[in-house]
Design a protein around this motif. Structure first.
Motif, short mmCIF file in Angstrom:
data_model
loop_
_atom_site.label_atom_id
_atom_site.label_comp_id
_atom_site.label_asym_id
_atom_site.label_seq_id
_atom_site.Cartn_x
_atom_site.Cartn_y
_atom_site.Cartn_z
N THR A 91 0.83 -1.21 0.00
CA THR A 91 0.00 0.00 0.00
C THR A 91 0.86 1.26 0.00
OG1 THR A 91 -0.06 -0.04 2.39
CG2 THR A 91 -1.94 -1.04 1.23
N GLU A 92 1.47 1.53 -1.15
CA GLU A 92 2.35 2.71 -1.22
C GLU A 92 1.52 3.98 -1.18
OE1 GLU A 92 5.62 3.16 -3.79
OE2 GLU A 92 6.15 1.04 -3.68
N ALA A 93 1.88 4.89 -0.29
CA ALA A 93 1.20 6.18 -0.21
C ALA A 93 2.22 7.16 0.34
CB ALA A 93 0.00 6.07 0.71
N PRO A 94 2.12 8.45 -0.07
CA PRO A 94 3.15 9.41 0.32
C PRO A 94 3.22 9.68 1.82
CG PRO A 94 1.36 10.49 -0.89
CD PRO A 94 1.13 9.03 -0.99
N ASP A 95 2.14 9.32 2.56
CA ASP A 95 2.18 9.56 4.01
C ASP A 95 2.69 8.35 4.78
OD1 ASP A 95 0.04 7.91 3.62
OD2 ASP A 95 -1.28 8.96 5.03
N SER A 96 3.16 7.32 4.07
CA SER A 96 3.72 6.17 4.78
C SER A 96 5.12 5.89 4.26
CB SER A 96 2.83 4.94 4.59
OG SER A 96 2.85 4.51 3.24
N TRP A 97 5.88 5.14 5.01
CA TRP A 97 7.25 4.88 4.60
C TRP A 97 7.60 3.41 4.75
CZ3 TRP A 97 5.78 7.65 8.88
CH2 TRP A 97 6.22 7.20 10.12
N PRO A 98 8.56 2.94 3.94
CA PRO A 98 8.88 1.52 3.97
C PRO A 98 9.70 1.16 5.20
CG PRO A 98 10.30 2.66 2.41
CD PRO A 98 9.35 3.69 2.95
N ALA A 99 9.48 -0.04 5.69
CA ALA A 99 10.21 -0.50 6.88
C ALA A 99 10.19 -2.02 6.88
CB ALA A 99 9.55 0.04 8.14
N ARG A 100 10.89 -2.58 7.88
CA ARG A 100 10.90 -4.03 8.01
C ARG A 100 10.46 -4.40 9.42
NH1 ARG A 100 13.83 -8.61 8.91
NH2 ARG A 100 15.32 -7.50 10.21
N LEU A 101 9.44 -5.26 9.47
CA LEU A 101 8.98 -5.75 10.77
C LEU A 101 9.93 -6.83 11.24
CD1 LEU A 101 6.81 -5.94 13.01
CD2 LEU A 101 5.60 -7.59 11.56
N ARG A 102 10.55 -6.60 12.41
CA ARG A 102 11.50 -7.60 12.91
C ARG A 102 10.80 -8.62 13.79
NH1 ARG A 102 16.70 -3.89 14.40
NH2 ARG A 102 15.38 -3.30 16.13
#
Ligand code: ATP
Length: 367
Positions: A301-312
């Protein structure tokens, strides 16, 4: 315990510009605080920030280099500890080992020249108030830590203090006893309307015990407010990090509309944050977001108010779940209600919840 209950409710305590120095180093640096009648004020801060020194100055064990201590508006700086009307409970129970519980409680009354007939009655009442009436003849070594601390509390209350000073009174107790005694002290403090100052480095303790808390750092008070206000609206990045967990995200102000700031975060998203502070467009800022301010989204769900990350990792905690996430070199903690099994580790996106009110600071404050 009719004696104490009959007292007028609460006295006001003022610390006015208190400064204390040990050699060259300032332990308390120009602290001004008011404790309202019947209020519990917690002094909260990391080790060495000056909490105990400030408390001991109020008690009269330490002479301030500058400033005044006032009870009900009258300076008490010239008075020795025994004449200030303060009752003190220390971390180490500080009971006389060769005296019984009752003798320990009587000691302060005798030292103050109370009539003998009165003393017995007041000792009994004080021990009953802390539910220790059955232990009057026991020596401290025959009492548990929690029981010793109750006797110490009875001793402090028996002198009918104007102000009750509590110096980490629960620190030596295990968790169950600590909760017990915290409730007990709060109950007694409310019942007698005693004004109290509680020194602690435990934020949960300050949160649950205090009407207001003063968060100290390096001899200064950074914020004094109700616990919920300190949590929801920390005055400085230090307070945001010391009280509760804060996710620190750096960014730059892109645009402003009234009190709403559009902030471009370094992690790669633009978020809108309301702040009463004034920031200029282009200014570098630090955003402190509580774990419950952030939410997980699907990696797709790419959207400009969110950013990519990795759930550990996701840790279920009763009805909640804590997500441990990394976004580049930034580690984030998220706290959410638990729905079904926790998600698998892997790529996700993170967003600021629209209802969240994270704190925004100028980057100069970010130390
Ligand atoms: P803690 O939670 O560890 O008890 P605190 O916040 O109560 O810490 P204080 O004990 O008031 O802090 O100490 C404040 C500063 O003054 C510290 O840097 C400490 O090392 C210093 N200090 C305290 N007592 C003395 C003393 N008697 N002589 C010299 N320096 C002292």
């Amino acid at each position: 315990m009719s004696d104490l209950a009959a007292r007028p409710k609460g006295h006001r305590l003022d610390m006015d510009g208190i400064r204390v120095r040990y050699g060259q180093s300032l332990a308390v640096n120009d602290v001004t605080l008011t404790v309202q009648p019947g209020e519990i004020l917690a002094l909260l801060g990391p080790s060495g920030c000056g909490k105990t020194t400030l408390l001991r100055t109020v008690a009269g064990f330490i002479q301030a280099e500058a400033g005044r201590v006032l009870v009900d508006g009258a300076p008490v700086d010239h008075l020795p500890p025994g004449k200030r009307g303060v009752g003190i409970v220390f971390q180490s129970y500080a009971l006389f080992p060769h005296m019984s519980a009752a003798q320990n409680v009587a000691y302060g009354l005798e030292a103050r020249g109370q009539p003998k007939a009165d003393i017995g009655r007041r000792v009994e009442a004080a021990l009953a108030a802390v539910r220790m009436e059955g232990f009057a003849e026991r020596r401290p070594r025959a009492l548990s830590g929690g029981q010793q601390q109750r006797v110490a509390l009875a001793r402090a209350l028996a002198i009918e203090p104007s102000i009750l000073l509590l110096d980490e009174p629960f620190a030596a107790l295990d968790r169950a006893l600590r909760l017990d005694l915290q409730l007990e002290i709060k109950r007694l403090q409310r019942r007698f309307g005693v004004t109290a100052v509680l020194v602690t480095h435990d934020q949960d303790e300050a949160m649950s015990m205090a009407d207001r808390m003063a968060v100290m750092r390096g001899g200064r008070v950074e914020q004094v407010d109700a616990p919920a206000t300190v949590y929801d609206a920390p005055a400085t990045p230090f307070v945001a990090g010391f009280v509760g967990t804060s996710n620190r995200l750096h960014g730059r102000v892109e645009a402003r509309q009234g009190a709403d700031y559009r902030v471009r975060l370094d992690v790669g998203a633009s978020v809108t944050v309301a702040s009463a502070r004034g920031f200029a467009v282009g200014e570098r800022v630090l955003l402190c977001a509580r774990p419950e301010h952030l939410t997980l989204r699907d990696a797709g769900t790419e959207a400009p108010d969110s950013w990519p990350a990795r759930l550990r990792l996701s840790l279920p905690l009763g009805p909640a779940v804590v997500h441990d996430v990394e976004a580049g070199s930034t580690e984030l903690k998220l706290h959410a209600a638990r729905h079904g099994p926790p998600p698998e580790p892997g790529p996700v996106r993170i967003a600021l919840l629209p209802s969240a009110l994270p704190a925004l600071f100028p980057i100069g404050d970010a130390a």
